[in-house]
Structure formats: C-alpha cells, structure tokens
Write a protein that holds these residues in place. Sequence first.
Motif, PDB file in Angstrom:
ATOM      1  N   ASN A 176      13.017  26.614 -59.181  1.00 43.34           N
ATOM      2  CA  ASN A 176      13.748  25.984 -60.283  1.00 43.34           C
ATOM      3  C   ASN A 176      14.965  25.218 -59.776  1.00 43.34           C
ATOM      4  OD1 ASN A 176      11.962  27.039 -62.176  1.00 43.34           O
ATOM      5  ND2 ASN A 176      13.194  28.895 -62.508  1.00 43.34           N
ATOM      6  N   LEU A 177      15.676  25.805 -58.837  1.00 42.27           N
ATOM      7  CA  LEU A 177      16.850  25.136 -58.288  1.00 42.27           C
ATOM      8  C   LEU A 177      16.441  23.961 -57.409  1.00 42.27           C
ATOM      9  CD1 LEU A 177      19.864  25.266 -58.453  1.00 42.27           C
ATOM     10  CD2 LEU A 177      19.890  26.965 -56.634  1.00 42.27           C
ATOM     11  N   ALA A 179      13.905  22.076 -57.953  1.00 47.45           N
ATOM     12  CA  ALA A 179      13.561  20.991 -58.876  1.00 47.45           C
ATOM     13  C   ALA A 179      14.806  20.207 -59.295  1.00 47.45           C
ATOM     14  CB  ALA A 179      12.855  21.567 -60.105  1.00 47.45           C
ATOM     15  N   GLU A 180      15.938  20.861 -59.273  1.00 43.71           N
ATOM     16  CA  GLU A 180      17.202  20.217 -59.663  1.00 43.71           C
ATOM     17  C   GLU A 180      17.820  19.428 -58.521  1.00 43.71           C
ATOM     18  OE1 GLU A 180      21.698  21.583 -61.048  1.00 43.71           O
ATOM     19  OE2 GLU A 180      19.993  22.928 -61.388  1.00 43.71           O
ATOM     20  N   ILE A 181      17.797  19.977 -57.299  1.00 39.19           N
ATOM     21  CA  ILE A 181      18.496  19.320 -56.197  1.00 39.19           C
ATOM     22  C   ILE A 181      17.559  18.585 -55.243  1.00 39.19           C
ATOM     23  CG2 ILE A 181      20.337  21.042 -56.263  1.00 39.19           C
ATOM     24  CD1 ILE A 181      19.132  22.278 -53.737  1.00 39.19           C
ATOM     25  N   GLY A 182      16.254  18.867 -55.316  1.00 39.49           N
ATOM     26  CA  GLY A 182      15.305  18.249 -54.415  1.00 39.49           C
ATOM     27  C   GLY A 182      15.175  19.010 -53.108  1.00 39.49           C
ATOM     28  N   PRO A 185      18.398  17.557 -50.163  1.00 38.71           N
ATOM     29  CA  PRO A 185      19.644  17.158 -50.828  1.00 38.71           C
ATOM     30  C   PRO A 185      20.704  16.705 -49.840  1.00 38.71           C
ATOM     31  CG  PRO A 185      19.535  19.534 -50.669  1.00 38.71           C
ATOM     32  CD  PRO A 185      18.208  19.016 -50.152  1.00 38.71           C
ATOM     33  N   ASP A 189      25.584  17.413 -52.833  1.00 44.06           N
ATOM     34  CA  ASP A 189      24.750  18.037 -53.862  1.00 44.06           C
ATOM     35  C   ASP A 189      24.553  19.522 -53.581  1.00 44.06           C
ATOM     36  OD1 ASP A 189      24.416  15.569 -55.109  1.00 44.06           O
ATOM     37  OD2 ASP A 189      22.676  15.072 -53.860  1.00 44.06           O
ATOM     38  N   GLN A 192      27.484  21.677 -54.585  1.00 48.56           N
ATOM     39  CA  GLN A 192      27.757  21.797 -56.005  1.00 48.56           C
ATOM     40  C   GLN A 192      27.320  23.159 -56.534  1.00 48.56           C
ATOM     41  OE1 GLN A 192      29.363  19.649 -58.172  1.00 48.56           O
ATOM     42  NE2 GLN A 192      29.901  18.615 -56.242  1.00 48.56           N
ATOM     43  N   HIS A 193      26.570  23.881 -55.703  1.00 53.58           N
ATOM     44  CA  HIS A 193      26.037  25.183 -56.092  1.00 53.58           C
ATOM     45  C   HIS A 193      26.629  26.281 -55.210  1.00 53.58           C
ATOM     46  CE1 HIS A 193      22.892  23.399 -58.674  1.00 53.58           C
ATOM     47  NE2 HIS A 193      22.927  22.416 -57.784  1.00 53.58           N
ATOM     48  N   GLY A 238      17.908  32.626 -58.607  1.00 57.45           N
ATOM     49  CA  GLY A 238      18.484  31.305 -58.836  1.00 57.45           C
ATOM     50  C   GLY A 238      19.986  31.314 -58.981  1.00 57.45           C
TER      51      GLY A 238
END
Length: 306
Positions: A176-177, A179-182, A185, A189, A192-193, A238
């Motif tokens: 899932n993560l 899918a958000e950052i690729g 990254p 990016d 950011q997490h 996640g």
Amino acid sequence: MIKSQITLKQLEAFAFVVDTGTFRAAATALGTTQPNISARISALESALDTTLLIRDAGSVRLTSKGKRLLEKARQVLWAGEALIEEAGQQVLIEERLRLGVTELVACTWLQEFLRLLKGAYPKLRVQLEVDLSSVIEARLMEGQLDLAFQNDPFKSSAFASEALGAESYCWVANPNLIAEIGRSPRAGDLFQHTILTHSKDTQAGHALHAFAESQGLGRHQIVHSSALSACVPMVLEGLGIALLPKTLVRCEIASGNLLEIAFDWLPDPLSFYARYAPSRAPLFVAKAAKLASRAMNPAKDEVYDK
C-alpha cells in the motif's frame, strides 16, 4: 606423579576468579556457589603451599607467584580438554559456553549454530545473552562472556576476531505504501514518511543521520529501535518505511508482504565476527567460532574436523 590433592576443578576456579575479577562472578560463570569457589581456591593454595590470590574489598589480585602459576594452570586445563578431543569423546565436555549475540544473529542463524554446536558437543550448555554489539563487547571485556557474535567497529583489539560474513541492508515497505511512493522514490519522497531502523548509536544509525543531513532532509522522521524484530510488524502494518538488514525481511519480501525499494543509498553492510580471548578461552570456544561461520554461511562447502 601429581597426587589427587590438585584437581581440575580447583585450577578452573583459579582461572575463572582471575578472568571474572571476583569469587562471586566466577561462581556464577561456573554454575556453583561462592563458598565452593573459595573452598577450591583454598585447597589449591594449601596443596601448592603458596598464596595465589590476595582478597581485597570487592576484588582479587594475583600474587607474583600466582601470576607465574596461572599460565601453568591454563596449560593443564587445555591439555585435559585436548586429551578428550583427541579421544573423540566430546560428550565428556560438560562445560558452559557463555555466548553473547546481537539481535540480528538471534533472529536469523543462531538456531542453526546451536544445532551444529549440539552435534559437536552434546553436553555443552549454552548461557545466552542477546544485546547491542557495544554491550556484548563490554561483557566480553569484563570476562563475563566466552564468545561473542557481533558486528564491527570494536573498541578493543585484544580479542581474536574471526570474520563470519556480512549482512546487507535494504529499504522495504508494504504494498500500500509502495503504491503511494513508487518503487524508485526520490530521497525527499522517502523522508516524507517514518523511517524505521536500527538504534541511533549503531553504525547504520549514524550513517543514516549523516546521509539525511547531507541531503538537507529532516531527521525527525527517523524512528530508531533497539529491537530490530519490532520494526518488522510495524512496516508490515504500513506504519513506515524500513531500512533493515535484508536477511531479517527475506521471507516477507519473498511472500510479497513487503516490497523492496530501489533507492541508491544504503549504509555499509554489517560485518559480523566471532570474538573471544584465546589466552583464556577453552579450546571448544575456537571450535564454536568455526561452527558459527558454517551456520551463517550454510551454502559454503566447509569441512569441520571434530
């Protein structure tokens, strides 16, 4: 010939009191009581008609005669062990191996090492301590451990250090993560997490902070853990991106529960060593160090001569 007034247990107690620094610590290491250790030392001094140790408040120190006799005592203990090894009767070695390992070792190849050790020395008892590499080294220096599996760098060079291998790092996150950052990254990016990783005082922890500073990235996103295994369920849920030794998450990557991130910076691999003091360690400690190499590198076709 040597008469029965001098026993191996007396010589062993003598060596352990010197190595651990106190009668109490020697008793703990040998799995007996302080009065037993005192009795063995007294009997040995009586048999040799000399004072080996001077008891100070809370500690002991060798006399000049004790210093000369300590090495002879160790040689007798090693000779007895060598006799057993040569006879192929390792089952007679009913000693205790005080072993210190890092958490990564405990979570990965420790079980295989213990299996190999059991095959080589069926009655050898293992007293295990799991902690940070720096703590393990301190325990080794204090004489409270016989053998340590730890990663560099080291504060002391006074021990034999047999290279076992290296563990590389990887960046991972749950699907899932990702899918958000690729899968590839940029550093901005990524940071950011939450970044889940090693304790701050580890080699990798220092390297990650230095990298973040060099890139002008906020280090407040880095969450350190002294328990690496605790990072795995967190990244699976996640709760962040993890920078971890790849061997720790190999199964999760293979199952697809975690995906590896292609990022062009990683800390240096963790180099692991088996460390011990050959000047005082039983012979089986050196054999155990070789077994550790087999356990960490099972693919290597190594021959171990029992």
